[in-house]
Design a protein around this motif. Structure first.
Motif, PDB file in Angstrom:
ATOM      1  N   LYS A   1      16.449 -31.503  76.180  1.00  0.00           N
ATOM      2  CA  LYS A   1      16.138 -31.183  74.789  1.00  0.00           C
ATOM      3  C   LYS A   1      17.423 -30.988  73.968  1.00  0.00           C
ATOM      4  O   LYS A   1      17.503 -31.392  72.804  1.00  0.00           O
ATOM      5  CB  LYS A   1      15.276 -29.923  74.733  1.00  0.00           C
ATOM      6  N   GLN A   2      18.437 -30.397  74.629  1.00  0.00           N
ATOM      7  CA  GLN A   2      19.718 -30.177  73.939  1.00  0.00           C
ATOM      8  C   GLN A   2      20.424 -31.497  73.652  1.00  0.00           C
ATOM      9  O   GLN A   2      21.088 -31.650  72.605  1.00  0.00           O
ATOM     10  CB  GLN A   2      20.606 -29.285  74.790  1.00  0.00           C
TER      11      GLN A   2
ATOM     12  N   SER B   1      24.074 -31.544  67.706  1.00  0.00           N
ATOM     13  CA  SER B   1      24.759 -30.865  66.591  1.00  0.00           C
ATOM     14  C   SER B   1      24.396 -29.383  66.501  1.00  0.00           C
ATOM     15  O   SER B   1      25.117 -28.619  65.856  1.00  0.00           O
ATOM     16  CB  SER B   1      24.418 -31.570  65.272  1.00  0.00           C
ATOM     17  N   ASN B   2      23.330 -28.958  67.110  1.00  0.00           N
ATOM     18  CA  ASN B   2      22.914 -27.545  67.059  1.00  0.00           C
ATOM     19  C   ASN B   2      22.827 -26.968  68.475  1.00  0.00           C
ATOM     20  O   ASN B   2      21.718 -26.846  69.044  1.00  0.00           O
ATOM     21  CB  ASN B   2      21.557 -27.396  66.361  1.00  0.00           C
ATOM     22  N   PRO B   3      23.972 -26.656  69.071  1.00  0.00           N
ATOM     23  CA  PRO B   3      23.945 -26.114  70.443  1.00  0.00           C
ATOM     24  C   PRO B   3      23.379 -24.688  70.485  1.00  0.00           C
ATOM     25  O   PRO B   3      23.557 -23.913  69.554  1.00  0.00           O
ATOM     26  CB  PRO B   3      25.414 -26.134  70.853  1.00  0.00           C
TER      27      PRO B   3
ATOM     28  N   LEU C   1      29.011 -24.624  72.834  1.00  0.00           N
ATOM     29  CA  LEU C   1      29.399 -23.498  72.005  1.00  0.00           C
ATOM     30  C   LEU C   1      30.840 -23.109  72.262  1.00  0.00           C
ATOM     31  O   LEU C   1      31.577 -22.717  71.334  1.00  0.00           O
ATOM     32  CB  LEU C   1      28.471 -22.304  72.252  1.00  0.00           C
ATOM     33  N   VAL C   2      31.261 -23.194  73.545  1.00  0.00           N
ATOM     34  CA  VAL C   2      32.670 -22.925  73.851  1.00  0.00           C
ATOM     35  C   VAL C   2      33.562 -23.906  73.124  1.00  0.00           C
ATOM     36  O   VAL C   2      34.612 -23.539  72.556  1.00  0.00           O
ATOM     37  CB  VAL C   2      32.893 -22.985  75.376  1.00  0.00           C
TER      38      VAL C   2
ATOM     39  N   VAL D   1      33.604 -33.570  79.270  1.00  0.00           N
ATOM     40  CA  VAL D   1      34.671 -34.577  79.139  1.00  0.00           C
ATOM     41  C   VAL D   1      34.562 -35.309  77.797  1.00  0.00           C
ATOM     42  O   VAL D   1      35.565 -35.617  77.138  1.00  0.00           O
ATOM     43  CB  VAL D   1      34.602 -35.564  80.329  1.00  0.00           C
ATOM     44  N   GLY D   2      33.335 -35.572  77.409  1.00  0.00           N
ATOM     45  CA  GLY D   2      33.146 -36.237  76.110  1.00  0.00           C
ATOM     46  C   GLY D   2      33.632 -35.372  74.965  1.00  0.00           C
ATOM     47  O   GLY D   2      34.211 -35.877  73.994  1.00  0.00           O
ATOM     48  N   LEU D   3      33.385 -34.065  75.064  1.00  0.00           N
ATOM     49  CA  LEU D   3      33.857 -33.160  74.011  1.00  0.00           C
ATOM     50  C   LEU D   3      35.380 -33.131  73.959  1.00  0.00           C
ATOM     51  O   LEU D   3      35.992 -33.089  72.867  1.00  0.00           O
ATOM     52  CB  LEU D   3      33.296 -31.758  74.244  1.00  0.00           C
ATOM     53  N   VAL D   4      36.034 -33.141  75.124  1.00  0.00           N
ATOM     54  CA  VAL D   4      37.498 -33.158  75.152  1.00  0.00           C
ATOM     55  C   VAL D   4      38.032 -34.442  74.529  1.00  0.00           C
ATOM     56  O   VAL D   4      38.989 -34.443  73.722  1.00  0.00           O
ATOM     57  CB  VAL D   4      37.998 -32.994  76.605  1.00  0.00           C
TER      58      VAL D   4
END
Length: 445
Positions: free
Chosen positions: A295-296, A301-303, A314-315, A430-433
């Motif tokens: 679902k997340q 965009s809304n964690p 969120l981190v 990894v994608g966020l980094v």
């Protein structure tokens, strides 16, 4: 005696020489009297001896005469015995010629009677046919050719046995219930195969002429209330006449098997239940987490903090690190924290899966020790004495393996599910980094 008289005479002569005449005369008279008394005594004894000799001679003559009579009687009896032997041999020869094949018939009839007797001992169809049983016993014990009545009795026994074996009927039999009380009871007799009451099959003791209930009844048991009026009634019959039904009592149920495992077996079952409970709980938790992560992923965009992926995002969102390396380390820390929560309980299931077969081996060793102690005390002549220890040894081994296999399967399933969730979280981290690195690179340009 003569020598004694001579001595007395010499003594008297010597005495006469030294004693006076009147005294010698008295002595002589005394001597004559003594001599006369001795003579009379000797004659009495000789007469007695002669009478005894005559008596013994008469007895001897009587014995000689008796011996002669006995010898004469023996000769007469021997001759008569020989004559009787010859007469008996002749009569036996005449009997053999007269009977002819009847002796063969006697053997056939006797063998047929034994076959009927064997069937009477085994079959419930004989209940109530006491007269037939008596006739068959009389034919078997007979030493002569069976009579016409006995042959008809054998025929009727066959007929009655066949008639009773071909139909189902209600009969009265002596019945011993579980409390040991003897009573008369109406039961259903299915031919020569089985007896049944309202509760199921009954065992028939032909020797004691009583019926008793079987310890264990089959699933399709026959009862006295079974509807036999339909064209094709479905009933379960033991064609071995009770042998298979008796074996049902020797086949223990699952609970009895577990009881045979003793304390070790119960501990293994307890470990299995604990492991399965942990596995079901952790599977429910991981499936819920996976559903929340899916679902997340649809709303990145809304964690939210109700799932591992949302907490990692969120981190990243709240991160103020000056470099990409610092962001990467913080995200790695967050992923490791989530991984620890995801793997809770899985190692416990693995431990239980390893303990179960080890406990089974412990039960095996314990059971064999009990078996050897039993052999030491009672010897190994009767296997039933050792059955308890051997049963415990084998059952605990089986329980250990049975408990280990589903626990290993649950452990593998939970590990795969946890690993899949962790891979999704790591991939997103990894994608966020990479996304942060691209933004900073664009800002620098």
């Amino acid at each position: 005696m003569k020598r004694h008289l001579a001595k007395v005479s010499l003594a008297l002569a010597a005495a006469l020489c030294v004693i006076p005449a009147h005294a010698s005369q008295e002595l002589l008279n005394d001597t004559n009297k003594a001599k006369a008394a001795d003579t009379q005594h000797n004659k009495a004894r000789e007469g007695e001896f002669a009478s005894q000799e005559q008596k013994l001679q008469a007895e001897y003559d009587a014995l000689i005469k008796q011996r002669a009579n006995l010898n004469k009687s023996i000769d007469s009896l021997s001759a008569k015995f020989q004559s009787n032997e010859e007469l008996l041999a002749g009569k036996e020869k005449e009997l053999t010629l007269a009977t002819g094949s009847l002796g063969e018939i006697f053997g056939v009839v006797r063998q047929a009677a034994k076959d009927v007797q064997l069937e009477q001992e085994r079959s419930v169809a004989t209940i109530g046919l006491d007269e037939d049983v008596a006739v068959i016993d009389e034919i078997i014990e007979a030493k002569s050719i069976p009579s016409k009545d006995q042959l008809y009795g054998l025929w009727h026994s066959y007929q009655h046995q066949i008639d009773a074996s071909s139909k189902a009927s209600k009969i009265m039999v002596p019945f011993v219930d579980g409390s040991g009380e003897l009573q008369k009871k109406t039961v259903l007799r299915m031919g020569s195969f089985a007896l049944a009451d309202d509760n199921g099959y009954l065992a028939w003791n032909a020797t004691k002429q009583i019926a008793t209930p079987y310890t264990v009844q089959p699933k399709l048991t026959l009862t006295s209330s079974t509807d036999l009026s339909s064209d094709l009634p479905v009933v379960a019959l033991d064609v071995t006449r009770g042998a298979l039904l008796e074996q049902l009592a020797n086949n223990p149920t699952l609970s009895q098997r577990i009881e045979q495992g003793g304390v070790v077996g119960k501990i293994i079952i307890g470990l299995l239940l604990v492991g399965l409970l942990i596995g079901v709980y952790r599977a429910f938790v991981l499936m819920s987490i996976k559903s929340k992560i899916n679902k997340q992923l649809k709303d990145v965009s809304n964690p939210t903090d109700n799932n591992p992926l949302g907490r990692v995002m969120l981190v990243h969102k709240e991160d103020q690190s000056p470099t990409i390396e610092a962001l990467e380390l913080r995200l790695l820390e967050a992923v490791m924290d989530e991984q620890e929560s995801l793997e809770q309980g899985i190692s416990t299931i693995k431990l239980l899966a390893a303990l179960a077969p080890m406990l089974g081996l412990l039960g095996t060793v314990t059971g064999m020790i009990d078996t050897f102690q039993t052999i030491t005390q009672f010897g190994n002549a009767d296997p039933r004495i050792m059955a308890g220890g051997i049963s415990m040894a084998l059952i605990t081994t089986v329980l250990g393996l049975v408990a280990a296999m589903p626990l290993l399967l649950v452990h593998n399933m939970l590990s795969s599910l946890s690993e899949g969730i962790r891979n999704v979280v790591e991939k997103q981290g990894v994608g966020l980094v990479a996304e942060s690195a691209e933004r900073k690179q664009e800002a620098a340009a």
